[in-house]
Design an enzyme around this catalytic site. Structure first.
Site, PDB file in Angstrom:
ATOM      1  CB  ILE A  94      -0.953   0.010   1.218  1.00  0.00           C
ATOM      2  CG1 ILE A  94      -2.022  -1.090   1.062  1.00  0.00           C
ATOM      3  CG2 ILE A  94      -1.604   1.380   1.403  1.00  0.00           C
ATOM      4  CD1 ILE A  94      -2.940  -1.230   2.259  1.00  0.00           C
ATOM      5  CG  ASP A 134      -6.221   3.775  -8.402  1.00  0.00           C
ATOM      6  OD1 ASP A 134      -6.264   4.842  -7.763  1.00  0.00           O
ATOM      7  OD2 ASP A 134      -5.168   3.177  -8.673  1.00  0.00           O
ATOM      8  CG  HIS A 136      -1.943   3.346  -6.698  1.00  0.00           C
ATOM      9  ND1 HIS A 136      -3.319   3.409  -6.729  1.00  0.00           N
ATOM     10  CD2 HIS A 136      -1.574   3.605  -5.422  1.00  0.00           C
ATOM     11  CE1 HIS A 136      -3.771   3.695  -5.512  1.00  0.00           C
ATOM     12  NE2 HIS A 136      -2.727   3.829  -4.702  1.00  0.00           N
TER      13      HIS A 136
END
Length: 349
Positions: free
Chosen positions: A152, A185, A212
């Protein structure tokens, strides 16, 4: 009322892969029949880590929840441990306890690092978070080399390549078990699309590919279901909003935070999908930033079928609109540069 709310949260977590929600719900395991699974959250005391720890505690697929951070973890662990769900919670603080936190992990989730602040670029984030990710991945390679790793920590376009290089040097790299979490997303694209199409968001699917960050995020609204046939200008606006979703939150919080709650939700969704895959639930498909077999880039976010070994299949991009084809060509140089930056950093002494 409290028990009703808890049941609703559990249902939300355990019934959703954004592409196979109904299938997973029908075929999901009860908490009594699932295998023992240890999930580790690295950075559990942070803005993403705390709500993510809560959500993973609510997941009945988790039997052991290990929370790690450089400070404040015992308090988070004690707080979360009082929730009457299946998993046993342990908190670990400090580098000397990182090995014990990771030992025997099935899934490791890494939200560690600093959040983005107003005016801070993804490059600024990189300079801080890259070193954190590098050291954590070295520990993963040593203490739980076979775990599924959910990255992450931003910028994901660079931190996933860093992780891959660290694992390669340690001789533990398995491309099937390293994921960049791009689920937020997808969550944003689904939410924004449902609002414009005036359809219930629970029934909306929108694949999001690429990377991302900024223009590397490419939502495929031409493949959205249900298909609403929105005009081109709305598709352009939806694409732009999905790409700028993180900035929207940073600005709305006026310098006091970033997208922590929605990211924790997205991280919990993806971890849940990984656990379902490990447990043998069929047809679990999510978008994730993985080693690419569908483009000429080393890594690329694609639809991925999850299974007992992590990635079972990286699915193709499918038919793209002219606008999406253009977006794909625009994102490639930016994504290539971010990937190379991560690789270069990882290989520095």
């Amino acid at each position: 009322m409290r028990s009703s709310m808890l049941r609703s949260v559990r249902t939300a977590l355990t019934s959703t892969s954004s592409f196979t929600r109904g299938q997973v719900l029908r075929r999901g395991f009860s908490s009594e029949s699932v295998p023992e699974r240890k999930v580790v959250v690295l950075g559990a005391a942070g803005g993403i880590g705390q709500p993510l720890s809560l959500l993973m505690k609510l997941n009945p697929l988790v039997s052991s929840l290990s929370l790690y951070d450089i400070a404040a973890t015992p308090g988070v662990a004690a707080d979360v441990s009082h929730i009457n769900t299946r998993s046993e919670v342990k908190g670990y603080v400090g580098e000397e306890n990182l090995g014990e936190a990771l030992k025997d992990a099935d899934v490791v989730i890494i939200p560690a690092g600093v959040p983005r602040k107003p005016g801070m670029t993804r490059d600024d984030l990189f300079n801080i978070n890259a070193g954190i990710v590098k050291s954590l991945c070295a520990a993963i390679a040593k203490y739980c080399p076979h775990a599924v790793v959910n990255m992450i920590s931003n910028p994901v376009n660079s931190t996933v390549p860093i992780a891959a290089e660290v694992f390669k040097k340690a001789g533990t790299y398995d491309e099937k078990k390293l994921f960049g979490v791009t689920t937020l997303d997808v969550v944003r694209a689904r939410t924004f699309y449902a609002g414009k199409a005036n359809v219930p968001v629970a029934g909306v699917n929108v694949p999001v590919v690429g990377g991302h960050a900024g223009v590397t995020i490419l939502p495929l609204f031409s493949q959205a279901t249900p298909q609403a046939n929105l005009p081109h200008d709305q598709i352009v606006a939806l694409t732009k909003r999905t790409q700028d979703g993180g900035t929207e939150v940073v600005e709305a919080k006026a310098g006091k935070g970033s997208a922590t709650l929605s990211m924790a939700y997205a991280g919990a969704l993806f971890a849940d999908a990984c656990l379902k895959g490990l447990n043998g639930v069929p047809d679990v498909v999510e978008c994730s930033f993985v080693q690419s077999s569908v483009t000429d880039l080393p890594f690329f976010a694609s639809k991925v079928r999850l299974g007992k070994n992590g990635v079972e299949e990286v699915l193709g991009l499918g038919a793209l609109s002219d606008y999406e084809k253009e977006g794909l060509e625009i994102l490639k140089p930016e994504l290539k540069s971010s990937i190379e930056k991560g690789i270069k950093f990882a290989n520095q002494s």
